[in-house]
Motif scaffolding. Sequence first.
Motif, short mmCIF file in Angstrom:
data_model
loop_
_atom_site.label_atom_id
_atom_site.label_comp_id
_atom_site.label_asym_id
_atom_site.label_seq_id
_atom_site.Cartn_x
_atom_site.Cartn_y
_atom_site.Cartn_z
N THR B 60 -48.44 4.71 -3.18
CA THR B 60 -47.08 5.05 -3.57
C THR B 60 -46.21 5.41 -2.38
O THR B 60 -46.65 6.13 -1.50
CB THR B 60 -47.14 6.26 -4.53
N THR B 61 -44.98 4.91 -2.38
CA THR B 61 -43.98 5.50 -1.50
C THR B 61 -42.68 5.62 -2.28
O THR B 61 -42.11 4.64 -2.73
CB THR B 61 -43.81 4.72 -0.17
N LEU B 62 -42.27 6.85 -2.50
CA LEU B 62 -41.07 7.12 -3.30
C LEU B 62 -40.19 8.09 -2.56
O LEU B 62 -40.02 9.24 -2.95
CB LEU B 62 -41.47 7.69 -4.66
N GLU B 63 -39.67 7.61 -1.44
CA GLU B 63 -38.83 8.48 -0.62
C GLU B 63 -37.44 7.87 -0.50
O GLU B 63 -37.29 6.64 -0.51
CB GLU B 63 -39.41 8.61 0.80
N GLY B 64 -36.47 8.73 -0.34
CA GLY B 64 -35.12 8.23 -0.07
C GLY B 64 -35.07 7.46 1.24
O GLY B 64 -34.23 6.58 1.43
N ALA B 65 -35.99 7.77 2.13
CA ALA B 65 -36.00 7.15 3.46
C ALA B 65 -36.82 5.87 3.52
O ALA B 65 -37.05 5.33 4.60
CB ALA B 65 -36.51 8.16 4.49
N ASP B 66 -37.28 5.36 2.37
CA ASP B 66 -38.07 4.12 2.37
C ASP B 66 -37.26 2.97 2.95
O ASP B 66 -36.07 2.83 2.68
CB ASP B 66 -38.48 3.75 0.93
N THR B 67 -37.95 2.13 3.71
CA THR B 67 -37.29 0.94 4.27
C THR B 67 -38.14 -0.27 3.89
O THR B 67 -39.32 -0.12 3.59
CB THR B 67 -37.22 1.02 5.80
N PRO B 68 -37.54 -1.48 3.93
CA PRO B 68 -38.34 -2.68 3.65
C PRO B 68 -39.56 -2.75 4.56
O PRO B 68 -40.64 -3.14 4.13
CB PRO B 68 -37.36 -3.82 3.94
N GLY B 69 -39.39 -2.36 5.82
CA GLY B 69 -40.51 -2.40 6.76
C GLY B 69 -41.65 -1.51 6.32
O GLY B 69 -42.82 -1.90 6.35
N LYS B 70 -41.31 -0.32 5.87
CA LYS B 70 -42.35 0.61 5.44
C LYS B 70 -43.07 0.06 4.20
O LYS B 70 -44.30 0.14 4.09
CB LYS B 70 -41.73 1.97 5.13
N VAL B 71 -42.28 -0.51 3.29
CA VAL B 71 -42.88 -1.05 2.07
C VAL B 71 -43.81 -2.21 2.40
O VAL B 71 -44.92 -2.32 1.88
CB VAL B 71 -41.78 -1.49 1.07
N ARG B 72 -43.39 -3.08 3.33
CA ARG B 72 -44.26 -4.21 3.72
C ARG B 72 -45.54 -3.72 4.37
O ARG B 72 -46.63 -4.23 4.10
CB ARG B 72 -43.49 -5.16 4.64
N ALA B 73 -45.42 -2.69 5.22
CA ALA B 73 -46.61 -2.13 5.86
C ALA B 73 -47.57 -1.58 4.81
O ALA B 73 -48.79 -1.77 4.89
CB ALA B 73 -46.22 -1.03 6.84
N LEU B 74 -46.99 -0.92 3.81
CA LEU B 74 -47.81 -0.34 2.75
C LEU B 74 -48.50 -1.45 1.93
O LEU B 74 -49.65 -1.30 1.53
CB LEU B 74 -46.92 0.51 1.84
N CYS B 75 -47.80 -2.56 1.74
CA CYS B 75 -48.38 -3.69 1.00
C CYS B 75 -49.58 -4.25 1.76
O CYS B 75 -50.62 -4.56 1.16
CB CYS B 75 -47.35 -4.79 0.80
N SER B 76 -49.43 -4.39 3.06
CA SER B 76 -50.55 -4.90 3.85
C SER B 76 -51.74 -3.97 3.73
O SER B 76 -52.89 -4.41 3.60
CB SER B 76 -50.15 -5.00 5.32
N LYS B 77 -51.46 -2.67 3.74
CA LYS B 77 -52.53 -1.70 3.61
C LYS B 77 -53.17 -1.77 2.22
O LYS B 77 -54.38 -1.58 2.07
CB LYS B 77 -51.97 -0.30 3.86
#
Lengths: 283, 315
Positions: B60-77
Amino acid sequence: MATKKQARVDVKKTYKLFINGAFPRSESGRVFEVTAKNGAFIANPALASRKDLRDAVTAARAAQTGWSKATAYNRGQILYRIAEMLEGRAEQFESEIALTSQITALKAQSQVLDAIDRWVWYAGWSDKLQAVSGATNPVAGPFFNFSISEPQGVVAIASSVSFIDFIDAIAAAVVSGNTTVVLVPGSLAVPAMSFAEVLATSDLPAGVINILTGSLDELAPWAASHMDIDGFDITGIDKKKRGALKEAGAENLKRIHAFSKGQSPTKILAFMESKTVWHSVGV
Amino acid sequence: MSFYGLVDGSEKSLVQFLDQLSGVDQVGAESRAAMLATRSIKTTSKKWAIETAISMVDLTTLEGADTPGKVRALCSKAVRPDPTDPTVPSVGAICVYNDMVEIARTHLDSIGGKHVPVAAVSTAFPSGRASMEVKIQDTQDAISAGAAEIDMVIDRGAFLAGKYGLVFDEIVKIRDVCGEKAHLKVIFETGELVTYDNVRKASYLAMLAGADFIKTSTGKVAPAATPPVVLVMLEAVRDFYTLTQRRIGVKPAGGIRTTKDAIKQLVLVNETAGPEWLTPQLFRIGASALLNDLLMQRMKMSDGYYASPNYVTID
């Protein structure tokens, strides 16, 4: 009717560990016995397990950023405060050392006073380290080039059994901003846990110094192989057993040192890393 | 209309049904959860538990500071939690805000993660304070972007005021929007429901309205997924199965940070709902920091020495 005064029942201290600013029992529930020269029972300190070590490392890691980012002045103040507390309890340390080790009361007394002086000596280094170990380096280009010493991170200490060496090793490691997990062997447990009580009342942030009493043979291999420990002072380890620890520590390139007796700034620098910064001139 | 033949959807029938539920024995639930937490899981069982827990994580990442880059990194993980070890299973799902769903879905598909679903938190998460039209729109938006799971929040204010019908209707409407395209998880925010009795009532309310999963919390309010709360919810899904022959999933979220916490949850599942629930289809753990701790514990088991956070990715 006159009543005879009854003999008072002593209040015995329960020796525990010092982890994250608190005094927990060993997770394993084990204890060992410390006796006086004449074999009389003195105390049952906790026999720490590898899981206590794990918890202590977690606490030390969590405390690392805050302690290393504190100003050198603030670190020095806190360490000096510890010396004040030590001074106030000097007699207690003297009697504990005389009771549990082979040295005489007179020698114990001078050792405690030396230990306090040693601690103050290291405390004084906190705001002088950068001036001595840092440098502006000459480089062949339009750059400023600085080298700055930074603390390594979490340092484990396998202390030798003498009180002053124990004090020396901790002071040298924490003054630069490292946090520590100190493994204390045998009868040193008694003054070491009194020292923990000093730490608990000196405004030292929780987790900066964690003290585990017990067997170095049991704990040192776990500390040596622990990937989240950056440095390991193995002064208290038998020479023949040092090789195996160095081998186990190679996995994360742990710095493993054994020191000779006596105060020295090299002991502080041993657990520091040099960071070099390039900065272009005129920007 | 009839819901499992138990209620007809009217306020009256809901109140009638929920009122006949017995109250939760607070002391009993807490001591039962505490007792189960003392179970010691070691060696091969521990390895199994760690891998099962990894496959159940809703990363999960549910932050106001989420960025597409962070989401993609999380997907890879999510697809390969430990890049050095392909035997580590993928996580249960990725859980993101609505506007990140498409980014997550596209990236997952492009890196061989088609099997990892994307869950979206909809219906004005985390407070749920929006009109019904907005909530429906929000949910449709997430589904059309590729979300296969919708995590909706209930209107806690209405629930606490006793307006069960209102809460029920909202869930039913969102259920209709999800249709066959998406699983519906209903978030109670148990930290705001105050009592275990309310948790039990909310569980039945959501299950009757058609939830596929019931979820403890948003992760924004503490306390969140405490063991007694999860125990009460697991009892509810177990009893609901006896009533209706349908298995509803449970998702604790918030406050589960260590492997020890996660294994305690698995023990609760096994001992309360039963081993049938020990699958990512019926049990998920909403977490972010937990995955790193699971990976570090797994490393400790295979290497024989303690691991360091330096060797797992920072989310």
